[in-house]
Design a protein around this motif. Structure first.
Motif, PDB file in Angstrom:
ATOM      1  N   VAL A   1      39.201  43.922  40.673  1.00 54.76           N
ATOM      2  CA  VAL A   1      39.116  44.915  39.602  1.00 54.76           C
ATOM      3  C   VAL A   1      37.808  45.684  39.757  1.00 54.76           C
ATOM      4  O   VAL A   1      36.799  45.130  40.223  1.00 54.76           O
ATOM      5  CB  VAL A   1      39.202  44.237  38.218  1.00 54.76           C
ATOM      6  N   THR A   2      37.838  46.955  39.382  1.00 54.65           N
ATOM      7  CA  THR A   2      36.645  47.801  39.449  1.00 54.65           C
ATOM      8  C   THR A   2      36.343  48.377  38.076  1.00 54.65           C
ATOM      9  O   THR A   2      37.210  48.986  37.448  1.00 54.65           O
ATOM     10  CB  THR A   2      36.840  48.940  40.464  1.00 54.65           C
TER      11      THR A   2
ATOM     12  N   ASN B   1      27.818  37.613  46.012  1.00 57.76           N
ATOM     13  CA  ASN B   1      29.021  36.784  46.104  1.00 57.76           C
ATOM     14  C   ASN B   1      30.279  37.644  45.891  1.00 57.76           C
ATOM     15  O   ASN B   1      30.537  38.553  46.663  1.00 57.76           O
ATOM     16  CB  ASN B   1      28.943  35.622  45.115  1.00 57.76           C
ATOM     17  N   ARG B   2      31.025  37.408  44.829  1.00 55.62           N
ATOM     18  CA  ARG B   2      32.277  38.155  44.609  1.00 55.62           C
ATOM     19  C   ARG B   2      32.050  39.517  43.950  1.00 55.62           C
ATOM     20  O   ARG B   2      33.006  40.271  43.741  1.00 55.62           O
ATOM     21  CB  ARG B   2      33.210  37.319  43.724  1.00 55.62           C
ATOM     22  N   PHE B   3      30.819  39.807  43.607  1.00 57.35           N
ATOM     23  CA  PHE B   3      30.487  41.034  42.894  1.00 57.35           C
ATOM     24  C   PHE B   3      29.799  42.016  43.844  1.00 57.35           C
ATOM     25  O   PHE B   3      28.885  41.645  44.573  1.00 57.35           O
ATOM     26  CB  PHE B   3      29.562  40.732  41.713  1.00 57.35           C
ATOM     27  N   SER B   4      30.233  43.247  43.795  1.00 54.62           N
ATOM     28  CA  SER B   4      29.589  44.283  44.599  1.00 54.62           C
ATOM     29  C   SER B   4      29.617  45.582  43.816  1.00 54.62           C
ATOM     30  O   SER B   4      30.405  45.741  42.872  1.00 54.62           O
ATOM     31  CB  SER B   4      30.295  44.446  45.947  1.00 54.62           C
TER      32      SER B   4
ATOM     33  N   LYS C   1      32.650  46.099  41.393  1.00 58.68           N
ATOM     34  CA  LYS C   1      33.891  45.531  41.890  1.00 58.68           C
ATOM     35  C   LYS C   1      33.808  44.018  41.841  1.00 58.68           C
ATOM     36  O   LYS C   1      32.841  43.416  42.329  1.00 58.68           O
ATOM     37  CB  LYS C   1      34.177  45.985  43.324  1.00 58.68           C
ATOM     38  N   ILE C   2      34.816  43.425  41.226  1.00 58.67           N
ATOM     39  CA  ILE C   2      34.904  41.966  41.166  1.00 58.67           C
ATOM     40  C   ILE C   2      36.102  41.551  42.025  1.00 58.67           C
ATOM     41  O   ILE C   2      37.245  41.940  41.740  1.00 58.67           O
ATOM     42  CB  ILE C   2      35.097  41.460  39.723  1.00 58.67           C
ATOM     43  N   SER C   3      35.828  40.801  43.052  1.00 59.68           N
ATOM     44  CA  SER C   3      36.883  40.334  43.950  1.00 59.68           C
ATOM     45  C   SER C   3      37.294  38.915  43.573  1.00 59.68           C
ATOM     46  O   SER C   3      36.498  38.159  43.007  1.00 59.68           O
ATOM     47  CB  SER C   3      36.390  40.354  45.398  1.00 59.68           C
TER      48      SER C   3
ATOM     49  N   GLY D   1      36.765  32.591  34.475  1.00 53.62           N
ATOM     50  CA  GLY D   1      35.401  32.635  33.933  1.00 53.62           C
ATOM     51  C   GLY D   1      34.772  34.013  33.969  1.00 53.62           C
ATOM     52  O   GLY D   1      33.684  34.207  33.417  1.00 53.62           O
ATOM     53  N   ASP D   2      35.436  34.955  34.607  1.00 56.81           N
ATOM     54  CA  ASP D   2      34.923  36.327  34.624  1.00 56.81           C
ATOM     55  C   ASP D   2      35.277  37.073  33.341  1.00 56.81           C
ATOM     56  O   ASP D   2      34.789  38.187  33.125  1.00 56.81           O
ATOM     57  CB  ASP D   2      35.486  37.095  35.823  1.00 56.81           C
TER      58      ASP D   2
END
Lengths: 115, 116
Positions: free
Chosen positions: B19-20, B62-65, B78-80, B85-86
């Motif tokens: 998701v972005t 980590n999963r966040f960019s 962007k959350i991959s 828990g997000d």
């Protein structure tokens, strides 16, 4: 772990009463912010201090709110007299060097309800 | 005056999907920092990621960019591989940097729900 400490965590008070919220920033942090969070307005910056001196409190209602930093380990936010519209979560935050550069560290917030 | 806009009040994503979250800002400053903070139901404000405006490389954690487009004044998160828990409110924040922070302001937030 160093952390910003706020008291009280939750407070219910009657309209017209004085409310004082306290914050202990992380030792060595010389910039301290006060934010207010409501559903309608989101996070609003109320005041901030650098080296204990107030830099900007333009976001704070001056007639009833006051913010001080009597020493490097204590910041206070006072509301007198309190009104129902002051009900919100009040966050204190301090700024220091983190692993990822200058970082804002938040306290857990003080949830104020004025009835 | 500096402003931060988050145009998506609410979003949802399936677990494990990507998701972005969008954020735009307006400023005349040339030296500043941008952040994404996460606020779960516990109401603790947690730093997710930080970007310095003078760095062209997008920050990752980590999963966040982030996708930092300085000319467009855009700073999306962007959350991959989304996890339960997000689920939280996500705030974009902007800080002026002179000798240190002068001020940090926050956008209105995006409420993200991760669906199992």
């Amino acid at each position: 772990d160093a952390r910003v400490t706020q008291t009280p965590r939750d407070k219910v008070t009657e309209m017209g009463q004085e409310v004082t919220m306290r914050c202990q920033p992380i030792l060595g942090h010389n910039t301290v912010f006060w934010y207010r969070q409501t559903m309608m307005q989101g996070l609003e910056l109320l005041a901030y201090f650098r080296n204990r001196a107030p830099l900007d409190d333009s976001g704070m209602p001056k007639d009833r709110f006051s913010a001080e930093m009597p020493d490097a380990t204590l910041a206070t936010l006072k509301i007198q007299p309190s009104e129902p519209r002051d009900s919100a979560v009040y966050f204190c935050a301090s700024v220091g060097q983190g692993a990822r550069g200058n970082t804002i560290y938040f306290g857990e917030g003080s949830w104020l309800t004025v009835v | 005056a500096q402003t931060v806009t988050q145009s998506q009040p609410e979003m949802s994503v399936q677990e494990a999907e990507t998701v972005t979250l969008s954020c735009t800002y307006d400023t005349s400053e040339s030296n500043y920092y941008l952040f994404w903070y996460k606020q779960p139901p516990s109401r603790q404000m947690i730093l997710v990621i930080r970007q310095e405006a003078y760095k062209q490389q997008n920050a990752t954690e980590n999963r966040f960019s982030v996708n930092f487009q300085k000319a467009a004044k855009s700073f999306s998160l962007k959350i991959s591989d989304s996890q339960l828990g997000d689920t939280a409110m996500y705030f974009c924040a902007f800080g002026w940097a002179k000798t240190s922070y002068d001020k940090v302001i926050f956008g209105p937030g995006t409420s993200l729900s991760v669906i199992p």
